[in-house]
Design a protein around this motif. Sequence first.
Motif, PDB file in Angstrom:
ATOM      1  N   VAL A 197       0.823  -1.147   0.041  1.00  0.00           N
ATOM      2  CA  VAL A 197       0.012  -0.219   0.098  1.00  0.00           C
ATOM      3  C   VAL A 197       0.731   1.262  -0.258  1.00  0.00           C
ATOM      4  O   VAL A 197       1.920   1.167   0.883  1.00  0.00           O
ATOM      5  CB  VAL A 197      -0.999   0.027   1.189  1.00  0.00           C
ATOM      6  CG1 VAL A 197      -1.802   1.400   1.286  1.00  0.00           C
ATOM      7  CG2 VAL A 197      -1.739  -1.115   1.289  1.00  0.00           C
ATOM      8  N   GLN A 199       0.630   5.776  -0.393  1.00  0.00           N
ATOM      9  CA  GLN A 199      -0.176   6.602   0.160  1.00  0.00           C
ATOM     10  C   GLN A 199       0.013   8.115  -0.569  1.00  0.00           C
ATOM     11  O   GLN A 199       0.989   8.432  -1.089  1.00  0.00           O
ATOM     12  CB  GLN A 199       0.216   7.200   1.692  1.00  0.00           C
ATOM     13  CG  GLN A 199      -0.798   8.361   2.327  1.00  0.00           C
ATOM     14  CD  GLN A 199      -0.533   8.223   3.649  1.00  0.00           C
ATOM     15  OE1 GLN A 199      -0.611   7.387   4.486  1.00  0.00           O
ATOM     16  NE2 GLN A 199      -0.298   9.497   3.964  1.00  0.00           N
ATOM     17  N   GLN A 235      -5.359   6.239   0.058  1.00  0.00           N
ATOM     18  CA  GLN A 235      -4.365   4.989   0.158  1.00  0.00           C
ATOM     19  C   GLN A 235      -4.747   4.190  -1.383  1.00  0.00           C
ATOM     20  O   GLN A 235      -5.658   3.955  -1.701  1.00  0.00           O
ATOM     21  CB  GLN A 235      -4.660   4.094   1.516  1.00  0.00           C
ATOM     22  CG  GLN A 235      -4.161   4.593   2.443  1.00  0.00           C
ATOM     23  CD  GLN A 235      -4.389   3.706   3.655  1.00  0.00           C
ATOM     24  OE1 GLN A 235      -5.060   2.925   3.617  1.00  0.00           O
ATOM     25  NE2 GLN A 235      -3.646   4.136   4.769  1.00  0.00           N
TER      26      GLN A 235
END
Length: 377
Positions: A197, A199, A235
Amino acid sequence: MKSSIDRFVRLLVILTVIAASAALWWPVGAAAARIKEVAAVQGVRSNQLVGYGLVVGLDGTGDQTTQTPFTTQSIQAMLQQMGVTVPAGTNMQLRNVAAVMVTTQLPAFAQPGQPLDVTVSSLGNAKSLRGGTLIATPLKGADGQIYALAQGNVVIGGAGASAGGSKVQINQLSAGRIPQGATVERSVPTPLQQGDVIQLDLNASDFNTAREVARVINGAKGEGTAVAVDGRVVQLRMPANPAQRVAFLADIENLQFDAAAPAAKVVINARTGSVVMNQAVTLNACAVAHGNLSVTISSTPVVSQPGALSGGQTVVSEKTDISIAQQGGSLVQMAAGTRLTDVVKALNALGATPQDLLAILQAMKSAGALNAELEVI
């Protein structure tokens, strides 16, 4: 044939009228923006580097070492590293050396060997850095580690001369640049290849923008790829293959979406008197009275001379005159304005200077007549 031409002309006129009237009532669409213009990947940023060094080879325009002892200490330390020992108590009067601060920006993904432009600024009382050469200076980051090494000839964009108490100067002489004067020695790791992930940080906190960014990304890359966490953070679920992440982010950065209108804001510079407002600023109906009050104080020397053979002394005193002038301010009614042009016309009707607008806008905001956020810088 003529009737056909007449019908064509009438049709063209009708279409022109419709297009002109549509411009008045048709709603203006939101401005299109790319994601790369409103957001940045977290961790992918530049880093500030700073270093302390010496510029040598000046033509007598360096630091006056009697007033800048740190320059002398720096020269002694540099000579000692080179095997030259300066006898204790030596009065070093060097006019060709200046202590400087060297600054630069380490861009994201910078690799060892990459050149950087640096800015050199005088730290002492040097008159000019023209013609000087920066000695090898390590550039450090906030963690104290060395990330680049700077050295080279300083380029000054000004000129100056002085003689007999007269001085002429163009631009700034105590600061300059060295194009490609630094070499990167260490790279900074980024979170691009770490985790699943990543951001996106919006440049300005706005819930609508975060929602639109997530919606556009999900529409292009599949539902669940992007999640708006709050008004500033989105995200992204990255591809499992690290080799595909660069192409993935390149596609996302160029996605377009309809950016919402910015919040109404008036920015006031209290030092210069500048007032800047965006197109979302509106006014409610109000009445404003504006007047100027000026106080003038003038002082005139008065000499009292005693008479001959009186034994008195000459006395010098001052005669002070104080005057107060106040300009009458008429009450000006300002109609409600829904466009920026209406706001500008209403403020110009007051005849106030930019400095006076600072107080007027603050008073209008307190009275509830100004529909905008005031920001003083």
